[in-house]
Design an enzyme around this catalytic site. Structure first.
Site, PDB file in Angstrom:
ATOM      1  N   HIS A 131     -28.639 -36.919 -63.955  1.00  0.00           N
ATOM      2  CA  HIS A 131     -28.295 -37.092 -62.621  1.00  0.00           C
ATOM      3  C   HIS A 131     -28.514 -35.974 -61.565  1.00  0.00           C
ATOM      4  O   HIS A 131     -28.684 -36.017 -60.449  1.00  0.00           O
ATOM      5  CB  HIS A 131     -26.806 -37.569 -62.500  1.00  0.00           C
ATOM      6  CG  HIS A 131     -26.361 -38.551 -62.938  1.00  0.00           C
ATOM      7  ND1 HIS A 131     -27.037 -39.901 -62.740  1.00  0.00           N
ATOM      8  CD2 HIS A 131     -25.381 -38.810 -63.708  1.00  0.00           C
ATOM      9  CE1 HIS A 131     -26.482 -40.889 -63.711  1.00  0.00           C
ATOM     10  NE2 HIS A 131     -25.364 -40.159 -64.361  1.00  0.00           N
ATOM     11  N   ASP A 166     -28.485 -44.336 -71.266  1.00  0.00           N
ATOM     12  CA  ASP A 166     -27.206 -44.060 -70.652  1.00  0.00           C
ATOM     13  C   ASP A 166     -26.649 -45.292 -69.893  1.00  0.00           C
ATOM     14  O   ASP A 166     -27.505 -45.858 -69.199  1.00  0.00           O
ATOM     15  CB  ASP A 166     -27.377 -42.859 -69.934  1.00  0.00           C
ATOM     16  CG  ASP A 166     -26.040 -42.063 -69.403  1.00  0.00           C
ATOM     17  OD1 ASP A 166     -25.339 -41.233 -70.270  1.00  0.00           O
ATOM     18  OD2 ASP A 166     -25.356 -42.728 -68.588  1.00  0.00           O
ATOM     19  N   HIS A 168     -25.599 -45.010 -67.081  1.00  0.00           N
ATOM     20  CA  HIS A 168     -25.595 -44.969 -65.552  1.00  0.00           C
ATOM     21  C   HIS A 168     -27.154 -44.608 -65.266  1.00  0.00           C
ATOM     22  O   HIS A 168     -28.007 -44.056 -66.457  1.00  0.00           O
ATOM     23  CB  HIS A 168     -25.078 -43.495 -65.433  1.00  0.00           C
ATOM     24  CG  HIS A 168     -23.587 -43.627 -65.566  1.00  0.00           C
ATOM     25  ND1 HIS A 168     -22.900 -43.217 -66.565  1.00  0.00           N
ATOM     26  CD2 HIS A 168     -22.288 -44.139 -64.576  1.00  0.00           C
ATOM     27  CE1 HIS A 168     -21.560 -43.143 -66.530  1.00  0.00           C
ATOM     28  NE2 HIS A 168     -21.476 -43.852 -65.361  1.00  0.00           N
ATOM     29  N   ASP A 255     -22.446 -43.899 -73.508  1.00  0.00           N
ATOM     30  CA  ASP A 255     -21.340 -44.640 -72.650  1.00  0.00           C
ATOM     31  C   ASP A 255     -21.578 -46.090 -72.362  1.00  0.00           C
ATOM     32  O   ASP A 255     -20.912 -47.159 -71.322  1.00  0.00           O
ATOM     33  CB  ASP A 255     -21.201 -43.888 -71.173  1.00  0.00           C
ATOM     34  CG  ASP A 255     -22.503 -43.265 -70.669  1.00  0.00           C
ATOM     35  OD1 ASP A 255     -23.426 -43.684 -71.278  1.00  0.00           O
ATOM     36  OD2 ASP A 255     -22.508 -42.570 -69.773  1.00  0.00           O
TER      37      ASP A 255
END
Ligand SMILES: [Zn+2]
Length: 574
Positions: A131, A166, A168, A255
């Protein structure tokens, strides 16, 4: 060269620590590294901080100065800046710069080991801070180690496929490399409508020459393992075959798991391990085996993350997955896990089907929606010929050898005009070589095998043949299931472009169709020269002109494709 993947971990890995109540805790390295050791891994590279010069290849000088200032933090108050602030996702901590720079250094040294040929694969479980943006921290990420590793390979002139698993969206890596057509970023994640960082929608495909090198598959909450793995498998092999990377960087955040406390997918370690094996096989198939895997998110510190890491390493080690977790490992970590809220540790590396949850109507609805989204992205970004070849069973991007039928090319600008040959049959095709960069896939040998399979299945091929042997231009139409044939590929090798050859080829090709034959074509961002792509608008202008010149009626692609990329076109010739 070592047979085993290089495991990146050392004392400094524990320094990246936002505090005892932060979800991304270095506590994960205790059970994580110990389980990796139990399956045969041994850390072989201890991260040390990347230099400022290295960090500046993806981040701004001002941002580095801000992080260094926050590195002096000592339990007081500091005004938030650049995404870093007390009480936020990225709180300051003493030594923050060196700790974050060491994560970056781990991934940089690992990709250098791969590029030197010391190892084929490396795994950096503490990496994957996807990120981080050029000038700000975000989502527990300070410096963007995957983006930095990609940049390192780019400085060697290598083309990089980035795969982000991931839960995200890999927004930082995408932002840092989106304008570079030599980097394809592919992210599978829970939709930004429900989850941080709120981006990564299917219409983010890259701009200008890089259009088609950003791929996002936003998934609905509750999407489970079989849908997730099916979606990854429907896109990753075809995009990789089309793009032809020299190296793969992947992010294996854990995740997406059903038990993750921060997100809402229903994935399993079973599917995560299978996805890692898919990345491995694609690395060997298309990238000379060069593969850097990183960790990422994952907040089931005891129940999920250690197993996920071990499954990635086992995939990279080409080793079977053991059935049961070692009892000694479970005994060692059961007490600490219970203290942090995990009542019982799992007993096996892979999970029960659907993570032990019963099927539900809402999960079924979510999976249908996720699969529909993935199908649209595939239609939008995978070259049409590869879609048809996969859908009709002509060709498997993961199977078999490609042979070596790459033609010798005449010098660019050579005056000899290639001969246009219509109605090529299988025997003729076997005597011909295919020049590089005429059609997808990226490897001409694979393209030759694919065309042979298409001919066997009834495809119609018109070729521009140079010197009696090398195919330097090609038009291919596949039989439609509804009696309408589809123009699946039209391309010309770089030295023969800009001479009107594609127009002549297409005119001969449509002229060779049976009388009354209806033809259609769909052109999107997947149809491009992956090495030196033209600007997206220019590509579409050329495609439109060629199709109209051959008697096609051209319009904007119908929804959902037209909505995702209004430049996509659809054409029909009656
Ligand atoms: Zn491998």
């Amino acid at each position: 060269m070592s047979d085993l993947p290089l495991l990146v971990f050392g004392p400094r890995s524990l320094d990246y620590d936002f505090g005892s109540t932060h979800p991304l805790t270095p506590r994960r390295f205790g059970p994580g590294i110990e389980l990796l050791r139990a399956v045969g891994a041994e850390p072989g590279l201890a991260p040390e901080p990347a230099t400022d010069e290295e960090l500046l290849t993806a981040h701004t000088r001002h941002y580095l100065d801000v992080v260094k200032r926050f590195s002096e933090f000592d339990h007081g108050w500091m005004e938030p800046e650049a995404g870093i602030g007390v009480g936020g996702d990225d709180p300051p901590f003493h030594g923050m710069h060196d700790a974050a720079a060491a994560v970056a250094g781990g991934s940089l040294r690992a990709i250098e080991a791969i590029l030197r040929g010391d190892v084929e694969h490396a795994f950096h479980p503490g990496g994957g801070l996807h990120h981080a943006m050029p000038s700000r921290a975000s989502g527990f990420c300070v410096y963007d180690d995957p983006a930095l590793a990609i940049g390192r390979a780019r400085r060697e002139g290598l083309r990089v496929l980035y795969v982000d698993l991931d839960v995200h969206h890999g927004d930082g890596v995408q932002a840092i490399h989106a304008a570079d057509p030599g980097v394809l970023t592919l992210s599978f994640h829970e939709s930004g409508r429900y989850l941080f960082p709120g981006t990564g929608f299917a219409d983010e495909i890259g701009d200008g020459p890089a259009a088609g090198t950003v791929a996002n598959i936003p998934l609905e909450p509750e999407t489970g393992e079989s849908a997730w793995l099916g979606i990854v498998g429907s896109l990753l092999p075809l995009l990789a075959a089309a793009f032809g990377p020299d190296v793969i960087v992947s992010q294996h955040g854990a995740d997406s798991h059903a038990w993750d406390p921060l997100a809402h997918l229903r994935n399993t370690t079973t599917a995560m391990g299978a996805a890692a094996r898919l990345v491995d096989s694609i690395a060997h198939r298309t990238a000379g085996g060069r593969w850097l895997a990183t960790g990422g998110g994952g907040y089931g510190v005891y129940s999920v993350v250690p197993r996920s890491w071990s499954l990635v390493w086992l995939a990279a080690a080409h080793r079977e997955v053991p059935d049961r977790l070692p009892p000694a490992w479970r005994e060692r970590w059961a007490g600490e896990a219970a203290r942090y809220g995990t009542a019982a540790l799992p007993t096996t590396f892979v999970d029960p089907p659907n993570a032990g949850d019963p099927a539900s109507r809402s999960q079924d609805v979510a999976e249908r929606q996720s699969s529909a989204t993935a199908a649209s992205v595939r239609e939008l970004l995978v070259p049409r010929l590869l879609q048809a070849a996969a859908d009709r069973g002509w060709w498997d991007p993961l199977a078999g050898a490609d042979g070596d039928r790459v033609g010798r090319l005449a010098e660019p600008g050579g005056s000899a005009a290639p001969a246009i040959v219509t109605g090529i049959d299988r025997a003729t095709w076997e005597r011909l070589a295919l020049a590089p960069r005429v059609i997808a896939p990226a490897t001409a040998g694979a393209g030759h095998a694919l065309v042979a399979a298409a001919l066997a299945a009834g495809a119609r091929v018109t070729a521009a043949v140079d010197d009696g042997r090398a195919v330097v231009g090609l038009a291919l139409s596949g039989p439609g299931t509804d009696g309408v044939e589809e123009l699946l590929a039209l391309g010309v090798a770089p030295p023969f472009r800009r001479r009107g050859l594609a127009g002549r080829l297409l005119a001969e090709h449509v002229g060779g169709a049976p009388p009354g034959q209806t033809s259609r074509a769909a052109i999107g961002a997947g149809e491009r020269d992956v090495v030196e792509p033209l600007d997206h608008a220019t590509r579409m202008t050329i495609a439109r002109r060629l199709l109209e010149g051959a008697g096609f009626d051209v319009s904007r692609a119908p929804d959902p494709i037209g909505r995702l990329d209004p430049r996509s076109i659809s054409a029909v010739r009656r």
